[in-house]
Scaffold this motif. Structure first.
Motif, PDB file in Angstrom:
ATOM      1  N   VAL A 169       0.922  -0.945   0.110  1.00 13.24           N
ATOM      2  CA  VAL A 169       0.256  -0.056  -0.191  1.00 13.24           C
ATOM      3  C   VAL A 169       0.921   1.246   0.184  1.00 13.24           C
ATOM      4  O   VAL A 169       1.757   1.270   0.699  1.00 13.24           O
ATOM      5  CB  VAL A 169      -0.884  -0.010   1.180  1.00 13.24           C
ATOM      6  N   ASP A 170       0.594   2.275  -0.892  1.00 14.92           N
ATOM      7  CA  ASP A 170       1.272   3.372  -0.946  1.00 14.92           C
ATOM      8  C   ASP A 170       0.451   4.209  -0.042  1.00 14.92           C
ATOM      9  O   ASP A 170      -0.561   4.670  -0.476  1.00 14.92           O
ATOM     10  CB  ASP A 170       1.304   4.059  -2.357  1.00 14.92           C
ATOM     11  N   ASN A 171       0.849   4.607   0.976  1.00 16.87           N
ATOM     12  CA  ASN A 171       0.155   5.469   2.181  1.00 16.87           C
ATOM     13  C   ASN A 171       0.376   6.921   2.268  1.00 16.87           C
ATOM     14  O   ASN A 171       0.194   7.645   3.245  1.00 16.87           O
ATOM     15  CB  ASN A 171       0.121   4.684   3.606  1.00 16.87           C
ATOM     16  N   HIS A 191       6.163   5.095   1.351  1.00 19.28           N
ATOM     17  CA  HIS A 191       5.612   6.417   1.529  1.00 19.28           C
ATOM     18  C   HIS A 191       6.733   7.232   0.659  1.00 19.28           C
ATOM     19  O   HIS A 191       7.945   6.820   0.551  1.00 19.28           O
ATOM     20  CB  HIS A 191       5.964   6.865   3.091  1.00 19.28           C
ATOM     21  N   SER A 192       6.160   8.318   0.066  1.00 18.30           N
ATOM     22  CA  SER A 192       7.157   9.438  -0.253  1.00 18.30           C
ATOM     23  C   SER A 192       6.995  10.077   1.216  1.00 18.30           C
ATOM     24  O   SER A 192       6.025  11.079   1.108  1.00 18.30           O
ATOM     25  CB  SER A 192       6.476  10.217  -1.579  1.00 18.30           C
ATOM     26  N   THR A 193       8.056  10.051   1.807  1.00 16.99           N
ATOM     27  CA  THR A 193       8.168  10.978   2.962  1.00 16.99           C
ATOM     28  C   THR A 193       8.527  12.579   2.754  1.00 16.99           C
ATOM     29  O   THR A 193       8.463  13.485   3.465  1.00 16.99           O
ATOM     30  CB  THR A 193       9.417  10.559   3.972  1.00 16.99           C
ATOM     31  N   THR A 194       8.910  12.755   1.316  1.00 20.22           N
ATOM     32  CA  THR A 194       8.769  14.185   0.882  1.00 20.22           C
ATOM     33  C   THR A 194       7.492  14.858   0.967  1.00 20.22           C
ATOM     34  O   THR A 194       7.529  15.976   1.246  1.00 20.22           O
ATOM     35  CB  THR A 194       8.913  14.065  -0.830  1.00 20.22           C
ATOM     36  N   LYS A 195       6.471  14.297   1.089  1.00 23.02           N
ATOM     37  CA  LYS A 195       5.238  14.733   1.295  1.00 23.02           C
ATOM     38  C   LYS A 195       4.643  14.818   2.948  1.00 23.02           C
ATOM     39  O   LYS A 195       5.397  15.757   3.491  1.00 23.02           O
ATOM     40  CB  LYS A 195       3.990  13.759   0.664  1.00 23.02           C
ATOM     41  N   TYR A 196       3.631  14.396   3.468  1.00 25.91           N
ATOM     42  CA  TYR A 196       3.297  14.778   4.542  1.00 25.91           C
ATOM     43  C   TYR A 196       4.147  14.182   5.623  1.00 25.91           C
ATOM     44  O   TYR A 196       4.317  15.055   6.791  1.00 25.91           O
ATOM     45  CB  TYR A 196       1.971  14.296   5.177  1.00 25.91           C
TER      46      TYR A 196
HETATM   47  C1  PLP Z   1       5.594  11.692  -4.457  1.00 27.79           C
HETATM   48  C2  PLP Z   1       4.832  10.454  -4.550  1.00 27.79           C
HETATM   49  C3  PLP Z   1       5.706   9.205  -4.928  1.00 27.79           C
HETATM   50  C4  PLP Z   1       7.016   9.567  -5.346  1.00 27.79           C
HETATM   51  O1  PLP Z   1       7.972   9.916  -4.451  1.00 27.79           O
HETATM   52  P1  PLP Z   1       9.099  10.870  -4.663  1.00 27.79           P
HETATM   53  O2  PLP Z   1       9.480  11.283  -3.023  1.00 27.79           O
HETATM   54  O3  PLP Z   1       8.779  12.082  -5.342  1.00 27.79           O
HETATM   55  O4  PLP Z   1      10.365   9.896  -5.135  1.00 27.79           O
HETATM   56  C5  PLP Z   1       4.915   8.155  -4.743  1.00 27.79           C
HETATM   57  N1  PLP Z   1       3.850   7.784  -4.531  1.00 27.79           N
HETATM   58  C6  PLP Z   1       3.056   9.097  -4.108  1.00 27.79           C
HETATM   59  C7  PLP Z   1       1.678   8.797  -3.901  1.00 27.79           C
HETATM   60  C8  PLP Z   1       3.301  10.276  -4.300  1.00 27.79           C
HETATM   61  O5  PLP Z   1       2.323  11.480  -4.000  1.00 27.79           O
END
Ligand code: PLP
Length: 379
Positions: A169-171, A191-196
């Motif tokens: 699961v991509d959470n 997870h993309s920890t880049t996000k939340y």
């Molecule tokens: C951004 C994102 C990714 C990829 O992550 P990066 O940090 O950009 O490599 C994967 N899945 C989802 C849902 C995302 O929003």
């Protein structure tokens, strides 16, 4: 323990020398041995690093997994998981997944001998009939990006288990604060920890969380073998960001709900996609598997009244940018930006149009965001 307490405390205390309350950054690429075969648990930073370990312990605890690998991007986490597959295997994924994941699945995996089926994952019969004797993995993303469709975690994971497939699961969209896929039996979470999880738009990173020791051992091996682990400084930034996950998610959600309700009533908006609106068609699933609705929404703009670029140019607080999950509000055009690599066919199939606008709500004052949208949406 409350997830907000875990976010602040788990994994952070690594300084026995000076009792620092935050985790030190260990940039050292290598660690010396006291004698042959005798070190303090670390030998080389690609394989292991104390700062990264602190983050991994924290992230594993937030999702309720047995362990985690912190990777240099979210796509690196996706890549690590894909290396559980081999030539001849088959993977099933939703047709409305993250654009970068779609690109990797559609343009790279086939060259490696892995066949991929993209399906409408809301249709459980479609999931069942996509499974064949070579299927080894089912890839789930919920809510989907950018249309916030909900996939039934429990049922799809059950189908995976019945067919001896790994479920992943991509959470990224909800974060463990609002959704915990391990409670529904998932084998791995990425997870993309880049996000939340980091939340401040100042680092790229990813993570794989493991449900059991077997996948953990293989996953850790792969991240090291592929050379895609997170740099110590970046790991430290994510660990710093993750401590405020709870309060940030509440603020993102409060803004998203208010803005969704405002947009739904606006004459120049044709439709709003947000799980917190009564108009979202999957209320039962939302109640069953989500603790909240998150901070992302999309809408169909009436482009006969306002063009996307007019809207973007007039906005003061919403930056025209890809990515999501930071403290600042972002707005973008999936057709031309985040999802363009899907191509017109893939875009149409997933329901994205040239009028779809995606918004990542930040943590600014709610009324400022609504006022800004109100002035920018005038015909
Ligand atoms: C951004 C994102 C990714 C990829 O992550 P990066 O940090 O950009 O490599 C994967 N899945 C989802 C849902 C995302 O929003």
């Amino acid at each position: 323990m409350d997830i907000r307490t875990k976010a602040v405390h788990t994994g952070v205390y690594k300084d026995k020398s000076y009792n620092s309350v935050t985790t030190p950054i260990y940039p050292s690429s290598t660690f010396y041995f006291d004698a042959l075969g005798k070190n303090k648990g670390y030998d080389y930073t690609r394989s292991g690093n104390p700062t990264r370990t602190a983050l991994e312990e924290n992230l594993a605890d937030l999702e309720g997994g047995v362990g985690a690998s912190a990777t240099c991007t979210g796509m690196a986490a996706v890549t690590a998981v894909l290396f559980f597959l081999k030539n001849g295997d088959h993977l099933i994924a939703g047709d409305d997944i993250y654009g970068g994941t779609y690109r990797l699945f559609s343009q790279v995996l086939p060259n490696m001998g892995v066949e991929v089926s993209f399906i409408n994952m809301r249709d459980l019969e479609a999931v069942k009939s996509a499974v064949n004797e070579r299927t080894r993995m089912i890839w789930i993303e919920t809510p989907s990006n950018p249309l916030l469709n909900i996939v039934d975690l429990k049922s799809v994971i059950e189908i995976a288990k019945d067919n001896k497939c790994l479920s992943v699961v991509d959470n990224t969209f909800l974060s463990p604060y609002f959704q915990r896929p391990f409670e529904f039996g998932a084998d791995m979470i990425i997870h993309s920890t880049t996000k939340y999880l980091n939340g401040h738009s100042d680092v790229v990173g990813g993570a794989v969380m493991y449900a059991n020791k077997e996948v953990e051992e293989r996953g850790r091996f792969l991240v090291n073998a592929l050379g895609i682990s997170e740099a110590p400084f970046d790991a430290w930034l994510v660990l710093r960001g993750v401590k405020t996950l709870g309060p940030r998610m509440e603020a993102h959600q409060q803004n998203a709900l208010a803005v969704a309700e405002f947009l739904e009533k606006h004459p120049n908006v044709k439709r709003v996609y947000y799980p917190g609106l009564a108009s979202h068609p999957q209320q039962d699933l939302i109640k069953q598997q989500m603790r909240g609705f998150g901070g992302m929404l999309s809408f169909e703009l009436d482009t006969a009244q306002v063009s996307p670029d007019q809207l973007f140019q007039k906005l003061k607080y919403f930056c025209l940018a890809e990515s999501l999950g930071g403290v600042e509000s972002l707005i973008e055009h999936p057709w031309l930006m985040s999802h363009s690599s899907m191509g017109p066919e893939g875009l149409k199939k997933s329901g994205i149009t040239e009028e779809t606008i995606r918004v990542s709500l930040g943590i600014e004052g709610t009324q400022d965001l609504i006022d800004d949208l109100d002035q920018a949406l005038k015909s």
